[in-house]
Design a protein around this motif. Structure first.
Motif, mmCIF file in Angstrom:
data_model
loop_
_atom_site.group_PDB
_atom_site.id
_atom_site.type_symbol
_atom_site.label_atom_id
_atom_site.label_comp_id
_atom_site.label_asym_id
_atom_site.label_seq_id
_atom_site.Cartn_x
_atom_site.Cartn_y
_atom_site.Cartn_z
ATOM 1 N N UNK A 208 0.871 -1.183 0.000
ATOM 2 C CA UNK A 208 0.000 0.000 0.000
ATOM 3 C C UNK A 208 0.906 1.230 0.000
ATOM 4 N N UNK A 209 1.160 1.796 -1.165
ATOM 5 C CA UNK A 209 2.068 2.944 -1.252
ATOM 6 C C UNK A 209 1.354 4.204 -0.729
ATOM 7 N N UNK A 210 0.080 4.281 -0.999
ATOM 8 C CA UNK A 210 -0.707 5.419 -0.519
ATOM 9 C C UNK A 210 -2.089 4.907 -0.119
ATOM 10 N N UNK A 211 -2.686 5.535 0.865
ATOM 11 C CA UNK A 211 -4.015 5.095 1.301
ATOM 12 C C UNK A 211 -4.760 6.257 1.928
ATOM 13 N N UNK A 212 -5.961 6.485 1.448
ATOM 14 C CA UNK A 212 -6.826 7.497 2.060
ATOM 15 C C UNK A 212 -8.160 6.822 2.387
ATOM 16 N N UNK A 213 -8.601 7.016 3.616
ATOM 17 C CA UNK A 213 -9.827 6.364 4.092
ATOM 18 C C UNK A 213 -10.657 7.408 4.840
ATOM 19 N N UNK A 214 -11.928 7.503 4.524
ATOM 20 C CA UNK A 214 -12.796 8.420 5.284
ATOM 21 C C UNK A 214 -14.175 7.790 5.443
ATOM 22 N N UNK A 215 -14.850 8.211 6.514
ATOM 23 C CA UNK A 215 -16.174 7.638 6.803
ATOM 24 C C UNK A 215 -17.212 8.729 7.021
ATOM 25 N N UNK A 216 -18.448 8.399 6.685
ATOM 26 C CA UNK A 216 -19.573 9.283 6.972
ATOM 27 C C UNK A 216 -20.424 8.674 8.077
#
Ligand SMILES: Cc1cc2nc3c(=O)[nH]c(=O)nc-3n(C[C@H](O)[C@H](O)[C@H](O)COP(=O)(O)OP(=O)(O)OC[C@H]3O[C@@H](n4cnc5c(N)ncnc54)[C@H](O)[C@@H]3O)c2cc1C
Length: 285
Positions: A208-216
């Motif tokens: 995983x070179x880059x990872x963006x995670x967001x939740x609502x």
């Protein structure tokens, strides 16, 4: 619903002037799918309604550059059906396709969705993950803020009372990045979500070179899952890494209990959705 005076400004500047003139007694309206519901329920009683849906130049989708520009009064239906947008940013098209019914999506605007600032709104978490920015127009001209810093709590944003949101800017996501958006509602995706998750990851040589995670609906504002991101970055792209990251989301999130679901249930759903979203990125070709 009590009586109100109604205005149709012909420019963003005219809308700002009306906001300055009428202050707290005024309310902007775009599609009205949030505001009118609240007015009927009696929780909003504006004396002055300023309709920005007819303001020329606020309804557009511009995919010509490296940054996609979407005018604030663009409807969710226009986003869901834009062929140009599907080529440049299929992620936001997918989000719009999961938004409400066609009837609501034909009225509802992307600007209204952000400005209403519901933690459960469909566009919040995806726009955070996509590193989008919000352009705001006020008395002093325009300013731009990251969508990640746009929300200050349920129903509140960094916007001043005399400002309006005019544009959403989304950097074109690299084609190699994997994406998933999962929305969990009580009956169907056309409901307001119980919880949503958006992930954008770059997997290279099994890492995983880059990872963006967001939740609502997992926090008072759309939540960037920073602990999960740290657990993914530069780690092996395996089920074990995903499991660890999803477990960290469950710890970091802080949802409410309400008539639709308990906080504990939402935490568990946040874990399950994050796991599922990351695994779908891992397994996609
Ligand atoms: C039956 C139903 C189903 C729904 N389903 C969903 C769903 O699946 N997902 C979801 O996310 N939402 C859903 N919603 C909520 C709503 O449709 C969305 O939040 C919608 O995007 C709001 O946009 P609007 O243009 O209608 O906002 P409006 O109601 O016109 O405005 C909402 C708020 O934002 C302010 N505002 C609007 N535009 C601006 C602007 N440009 N600058 C500053 N302030 C502004 C208004 O003053 C108001 O306070 C649903 C609503 C209903 C009634």
């Amino acid at each position: 619903m009590r009586d109100f005076d109604y205005f149709e400004p012909r420019s963003a500047d005219e809308a700002v002037s009306l906001l300055v003139k009428y202050g707290d007694a005024a309310k902007l309206i775009a599609g009205g799918t949030d505001l009118v519901v609240r007015m009927i329920a009696g929780s909003r009683r504006p004396k002055y309604i300023i309709n920005i849906k007819a303001v020329p130049g606020l309804d557009y989708i511009d995919c010509s550059g490296d940054v996609i520009k979407i005018g604030a009064t663009t409807t969710m239906r226009a986003i869901a059906t834009s062929a140009e947008l599907k080529k440049k940013c299929p992620q936001i098209v997918e989000v719009a396709r999961q938004f409400a019914s066609v009837t609501i999506a034909n009225m509802a605007t992307i600007g209204g969705n952000l400005c209403n600032a519901s933690p459960a709104a469909d566009t919040g978490a995806p726009l955070v993950v996509l590193s989008a920015k919000a352009q705001i127009t006020g008395l002093e001209g325009t300013r731009t803020v990251p969508v990640e810093g746009f929300f200050t709590g349920p129903g509140s944003t960094v916007m001043q009372p005399y400002e309006l949101l005019t544009e959403i800017q989304i950097p074109v996501p690299p084609a190699a990045f994997k994406w998933a958006y999962i929305k969990h509602g009580i009956r169907s995706v056309s409901d307001l979500a119980l919880t949503t998750v958006a992930v954008l990851v770059n997997i290279k040589n099994g890492i995983f070179v880059d990872a963006r995670v967001a939740l609502g609906a997992a926090y008072p504002t759309p939540m960037r899952a920073t602990q999960a991101e740290a657990a993914l970055k530069n780690k092996k792209a395996t089920e074990a890494t995903v499991e660890k990251a999803a477990a960290l989301v469950r710890e970091q999130c802080c949802p409410i209990s309400d008539v639709r679901a308990s906080a504990d249930y939402r935490k568990q759903i946040a874990y399950v959705l994050t796991r599922r979203a990351l695994m779908s990125c891992l397994n996609s070709k």
